[in-house]
Design a protein around this motif. Sequence first.
Motif, PDB file in Angstrom:
ATOM      1  N   SER A 118      24.694  -0.048  77.953  1.00  0.00           N
ATOM      2  CA  SER A 118      25.086  -1.153  78.821  1.00  0.00           C
ATOM      3  C   SER A 118      24.287  -2.378  78.407  1.00  0.00           C
ATOM      4  CB  SER A 118      24.813  -0.830  80.289  1.00  0.00           C
ATOM      5  OG  SER A 118      25.554   0.284  80.722  1.00  0.00           O
ATOM      6  N   PHE A 119      24.788  -3.551  78.765  1.00  0.00           N
ATOM      7  CA  PHE A 119      24.070  -4.792  78.478  1.00  0.00           C
ATOM      8  C   PHE A 119      23.887  -5.553  79.777  1.00  0.00           C
ATOM      9  CE2 PHE A 119      23.987  -9.359  77.401  1.00  0.00           C
ATOM     10  CZ  PHE A 119      22.914  -9.378  76.540  1.00  0.00           C
ATOM     11  N   VAL A 120      22.628  -5.968  80.037  1.00  0.00           N
ATOM     12  CA  VAL A 120      22.313  -6.749  81.229  1.00  0.00           C
ATOM     13  C   VAL A 120      21.976  -8.170  80.795  1.00  0.00           C
ATOM     14  CG1 VAL A 120      20.873  -6.924  83.282  1.00  0.00           C
ATOM     15  CG2 VAL A 120      21.399  -4.673  82.332  1.00  0.00           C
ATOM     16  N   ALA A 121      22.827  -9.126  81.132  1.00  0.00           N
ATOM     17  CA  ALA A 121      22.623 -10.525  80.744  1.00  0.00           C
ATOM     18  C   ALA A 121      21.740 -11.232  81.757  1.00  0.00           C
ATOM     19  CB  ALA A 121      23.969 -11.230  80.630  1.00  0.00           C
ATOM     20  N   PHE A 122      20.775 -12.039  81.259  1.00  0.00           N
ATOM     21  CA  PHE A 122      19.959 -12.822  82.191  1.00  0.00           C
ATOM     22  C   PHE A 122      19.770 -14.268  81.756  1.00  0.00           C
ATOM     23  CE2 PHE A 122      16.977  -9.671  80.138  1.00  0.00           C
ATOM     24  CZ  PHE A 122      16.489 -10.501  79.139  1.00  0.00           C
ATOM     25  N   ASP A 123      20.385 -14.684  80.641  1.00  0.00           N
ATOM     26  CA  ASP A 123      20.315 -16.100  80.269  1.00  0.00           C
ATOM     27  C   ASP A 123      21.492 -16.442  79.364  1.00  0.00           C
ATOM     28  OD1 ASP A 123      19.359 -18.715  80.112  1.00  0.00           O
ATOM     29  OD2 ASP A 123      17.288 -18.065  79.785  1.00  0.00           O
ATOM     30  N   LEU A 124      21.918 -17.697  79.429  1.00  0.00           N
ATOM     31  CA  LEU A 124      23.028 -18.205  78.622  1.00  0.00           C
ATOM     32  C   LEU A 124      22.490 -19.334  77.756  1.00  0.00           C
ATOM     33  CD1 LEU A 124      26.089 -18.132  78.030  1.00  0.00           C
ATOM     34  CD2 LEU A 124      26.391 -19.761  79.916  1.00  0.00           C
ATOM     35  N   LEU A 125      22.499 -19.140  76.428  1.00  0.00           N
ATOM     36  CA  LEU A 125      21.870 -20.088  75.509  1.00  0.00           C
ATOM     37  C   LEU A 125      22.867 -21.029  74.855  1.00  0.00           C
ATOM     38  CD1 LEU A 125      19.335 -17.667  73.766  1.00  0.00           C
ATOM     39  CD2 LEU A 125      19.263 -18.707  76.039  1.00  0.00           C
ATOM     40  N   SER A 126      24.132 -20.653  74.844  1.00  0.00           N
ATOM     41  CA  SER A 126      25.172 -21.497  74.268  1.00  0.00           C
ATOM     42  C   SER A 126      26.497 -21.143  74.913  1.00  0.00           C
ATOM     43  CB  SER A 126      25.249 -21.299  72.749  1.00  0.00           C
ATOM     44  OG  SER A 126      26.312 -22.043  72.184  1.00  0.00           O
ATOM     45  N   LEU A 127      27.338 -22.141  75.111  1.00  0.00           N
ATOM     46  CA  LEU A 127      28.643 -21.922  75.719  1.00  0.00           C
ATOM     47  C   LEU A 127      29.670 -22.788  75.015  1.00  0.00           C
ATOM     48  CD1 LEU A 127      30.323 -20.595  77.973  1.00  0.00           C
ATOM     49  CD2 LEU A 127      29.695 -22.505  79.453  1.00  0.00           C
ATOM     50  N   ASP A 128      30.711 -22.137  74.483  1.00  0.00           N
ATOM     51  CA  ASP A 128      31.785 -22.847  73.770  1.00  0.00           C
ATOM     52  C   ASP A 128      31.248 -23.742  72.660  1.00  0.00           C
ATOM     53  OD1 ASP A 128      33.802 -21.692  75.322  1.00  0.00           O
ATOM     54  OD2 ASP A 128      33.597 -23.226  76.870  1.00  0.00           O
ATOM     55  N   GLY A 129      30.216 -23.245  71.962  1.00  0.00           N
ATOM     56  CA  GLY A 129      29.663 -23.978  70.831  1.00  0.00           C
ATOM     57  C   GLY A 129      28.640 -25.026  71.190  1.00  0.00           C
ATOM     58  N   ARG A 140      21.103 -23.251  83.430  1.00  0.00           N
ATOM     59  CA  ARG A 140      21.587 -22.179  82.557  1.00  0.00           C
ATOM     60  C   ARG A 140      22.023 -20.979  83.391  1.00  0.00           C
ATOM     61  NH1 ARG A 140      16.625 -22.917  80.038  1.00  0.00           N
ATOM     62  NH2 ARG A 140      16.098 -20.702  80.249  1.00  0.00           N
ATOM     63  N   ARG A 141      21.268 -20.669  84.436  1.00  0.00           N
ATOM     64  CA  ARG A 141      21.624 -19.532  85.279  1.00  0.00           C
ATOM     65  C   ARG A 141      22.934 -19.793  86.023  1.00  0.00           C
ATOM     66  NH1 ARG A 141      20.686 -13.980  86.468  1.00  0.00           N
ATOM     67  NH2 ARG A 141      21.959 -13.701  88.324  1.00  0.00           N
ATOM     68  N   ALA A 142      23.106 -21.004  86.532  1.00  0.00           N
ATOM     69  CA  ALA A 142      24.353 -21.332  87.222  1.00  0.00           C
ATOM     70  C   ALA A 142      25.537 -21.214  86.265  1.00  0.00           C
ATOM     71  CB  ALA A 142      24.273 -22.741  87.807  1.00  0.00           C
ATOM     72  N   ALA A 143      25.339 -21.674  85.025  1.00  0.00           N
ATOM     73  CA  ALA A 143      26.406 -21.563  84.029  1.00  0.00           C
ATOM     74  C   ALA A 143      26.681 -20.110  83.687  1.00  0.00           C
ATOM     75  CB  ALA A 143      26.021 -22.345  82.770  1.00  0.00           C
ATOM     76  N   LEU A 144      25.636 -19.292  83.614  1.00  0.00           N
ATOM     77  CA  LEU A 144      25.800 -17.867  83.320  1.00  0.00           C
ATOM     78  C   LEU A 144      26.574 -17.176  84.431  1.00  0.00           C
ATOM     79  CD1 LEU A 144      25.163 -15.293  81.685  1.00  0.00           C
ATOM     80  CD2 LEU A 144      22.985 -15.153  82.927  1.00  0.00           C
ATOM     81  N   GLU A 145      26.275 -17.507  85.679  1.00  0.00           N
ATOM     82  CA  GLU A 145      26.974 -16.865  86.795  1.00  0.00           C
ATOM     83  C   GLU A 145      28.459 -17.222  86.793  1.00  0.00           C
ATOM     84  OE1 GLU A 145      24.835 -17.953  90.290  1.00  0.00           O
ATOM     85  OE2 GLU A 145      23.103 -16.683  89.808  1.00  0.00           O
ATOM     86  N   GLY A 146      28.763 -18.463  86.454  1.00  0.00           N
ATOM     87  CA  GLY A 146      30.169 -18.842  86.364  1.00  0.00           C
ATOM     88  C   GLY A 146      30.872 -18.180  85.198  1.00  0.00           C
TER      89      GLY A 146
END
Length: 345
Positions: A118-129, A140-146
């Motif tokens: 399984s993979f547990v995500a806790f941060d988003l470092l890039s979105l759509d390039g 970053r967390r708000a963007a990850l949740e969305g």
Amino acid sequence: MPTIAPMLAKAVDSVPAADSVEGGLAYEPKWDGFRAIVHYDGESVVIDSRGSKPLTRYFPDLVDAFARLLPGPCVLDGEIVVRSGALGNERLDWEALSARIHPAESRVAQLSRQTPASFVAFDLLSLDGESLLDSPFSERRAALEGFASGLGQPLHLSQITTDAELATRWLTEFEGAGLDGVVAKPLAAVYSPGKRVMLKAKHHRTADVVVLGYRVHKSGSGVGSLLLGLYGDDGELRNVGGISAFSDRRRGELVDELEPLVQRDDAGDAVRGETERSRFSAGKDVSYVRLEPTRVVEVRYDQMEGSRFRHTVQFDRWRPDRDARSCTFEQLEIPVAYDLRKVLA
């Protein structure tokens, strides 16, 4: 895809107060798995480890899941884990996760079916390039949740809270599901690859253990590590791990201190033994100098994995007042079981 070194955490003695850092802190469970940076460009998936070692080939099940479930190009920071146990009593399984790193492609494929990850995500470092590295963690967390709101098994979003009291409860409760502690993240902090910006609170415990022997340092002189043991219910002394990270001076001193305990054969030569080999020790020297099992040392440790210390333990002090036979598994603190599904919910 460009490699991104994961942001790291420095150890603290306890869960810090939410207002102890300017801008406040958020808290997450500390997962006991493989740290992974996942790159997805809309077609291809690349999984890098903390040390930039490629993990992609070892987790075909996750590669398939990322390509199938991720809604668009992204770079995720998270943890790869393996779950085991009956329904209602699941926990993280470090041994099963470690076994997933295997050189044979056929074995990799077999394990991906037998012990899926399984993979547990806790941060988003890039979105759509677009890089998010310079955005504060709160954004970053708000963007990850969305972004991750519609993800399903085996992809998960790590829990988060700004309540230090709840995080302190997590530190105790979640250990029963195999987790490793609590991480505190500054809400205003940008993502700093390779820097220790976050804070981690882990369990600190002590145990009195018997010194079984020592390995010679790789330099060829001095003590490289001490091998440790505890007595089981059957009266057998079992290897439970080791202590290392001694200074050059201390390595030499330990040779002299332990000399009276060295077991010798009829010719007067030091008796040597070998620890069990694993796929990680193939080709390595696993021999050690046997000692009379009479010296007791108090060590600091965080958790157990089966009948062994999960990580290399730290030397605290010699215990000349303790009888070696009194060093049993009964002294170890056993966490109350906690269902992993509740942590992942």
